[in-house]
Design an enzyme around this catalytic site. Structure first.
Site, PDB file in Angstrom:
ATOM      1  N   ASP A  18     -64.233  17.678  62.794  1.00 12.10           N
ATOM      2  CA  ASP A  18     -63.328  18.880  63.455  1.00 12.10           C
ATOM      3  C   ASP A  18     -63.215  20.131  64.474  1.00 12.10           C
ATOM      4  O   ASP A  18     -64.718  20.596  64.818  1.00 12.10           O
ATOM      5  CB  ASP A  18     -62.766  19.903  62.066  1.00 12.10           C
ATOM      6  CG  ASP A  18     -61.401  20.523  61.801  1.00 12.10           C
ATOM      7  OD1 ASP A  18     -60.797  20.802  62.425  1.00 12.10           O
ATOM      8  OD2 ASP A  18     -61.399  21.447  61.032  1.00 12.10           O
ATOM      9  N   ARG A  59     -61.130  21.661  65.928  1.00  8.65           N
ATOM     10  CA  ARG A  59     -59.851  23.038  65.663  1.00  8.65           C
ATOM     11  C   ARG A  59     -60.528  24.139  65.852  1.00  8.65           C
ATOM     12  O   ARG A  59     -61.587  24.668  65.794  1.00  8.65           O
ATOM     13  CB  ARG A  59     -59.157  22.945  64.313  1.00  8.65           C
ATOM     14  CG  ARG A  59     -58.209  21.819  64.358  1.00  8.65           C
ATOM     15  CD  ARG A  59     -57.249  22.207  62.604  1.00  8.65           C
ATOM     16  NE  ARG A  59     -58.166  21.846  62.133  1.00  8.65           N
ATOM     17  CZ  ARG A  59     -57.795  21.763  60.733  1.00  8.65           C
ATOM     18  NH1 ARG A  59     -55.953  22.206  60.510  1.00  8.65           N
ATOM     19  NH2 ARG A  59     -59.282  21.373  59.691  1.00  8.65           N
TER      20      ARG A  59
END
Length: 196
Positions: free
Chosen positions: A126, A128
């Site tokens: 991930d 983000r």
């Protein structure tokens, strides 16, 4: 502050009229959007969803993920509540971008899970940056939220960035035969909480 508030307009939807607020990242010019329903001022914590962009799920109705189902359910819940915010976080494919997401899909078609596919492409599971979302909440004047999420990492990062998450509200929708391996992987390898 990594963002500035730059535009707003009314956005009628099947769930009611939202105020669409546009933000721009100061360093990159990347845009992000908040959909605000009702009066979010006051002392009561606001029901909110941080929804990361997913063109395939949100607009193209892909069954590979639960994103489109979550987007629709979140907007519906916010409208039913009478007030709330949906932050549309413009970091496609857990921030690897659309073309790399397509490449990751191809690897998944070959048997890799969603995390392994990202690793094969040289990315973390991930990528983000949720601190941008904390800035959006602050620019909207909100510091206490009831967060619609299955991702405890969002809760941690937003809390560290100064947003008081008073409750995590589950958003478990859209499981189907095409995405069950994906969802099971997110639970097993990324800590997502996918049971009530």
């Amino acid at each position: 502050m990594q963002l500035k508030r730059v535009a707003e307009a009314n956005l009628p939807t099947p769930w009611g009229d939202f105020l669409m607020v546009g933000f721009e990242e100061v360093a990159t010019g990347q845009d992000h959007v908040a959909l605000v329903f009702g009066d979010i001022s006051g002392q009561t914590p606001v029901l909110a969803r941080v929804h990361s962009e997913c063109l395939t799920g949100d607009a193209l109705f892909s069954l590979r993920c639960d994103c489109g189902f979550q987007l629709e359910a979140a907007l519906s819940q916010i409208a039913e509540e009478g007030r709330g915010i949906l932050l549309y976080h413009r970091q496609e494919g857990r921030n690897i971008g659309l073309l790399n997401k397509i490449r990751a899909y191809a690897l998944q078609d070959q048997g890799y899970d969603t995390v392994e596919a990202n690793h094969q492409l040289g990315f973390a599971a991930d990528e983000r940056d949720f601190t941008l979302c904390a800035d959006m909440f602050k620019l909207l004047g909100v510091d206490e939220v009831r967060l619609l999420t299955n991702n405890p990492r969002k809760v941690e990062i937003l809390t560290e960035a100064g947003i008081n998450i008073v409750e995590r509200v589950s958003l478990i929708v859209g499981r189907n035969p095409k995405n069950e391996h994906y969802l099971d992987t997110k639970a097993a390898k990324m800590g997502h909480l996918l049971s009530e």
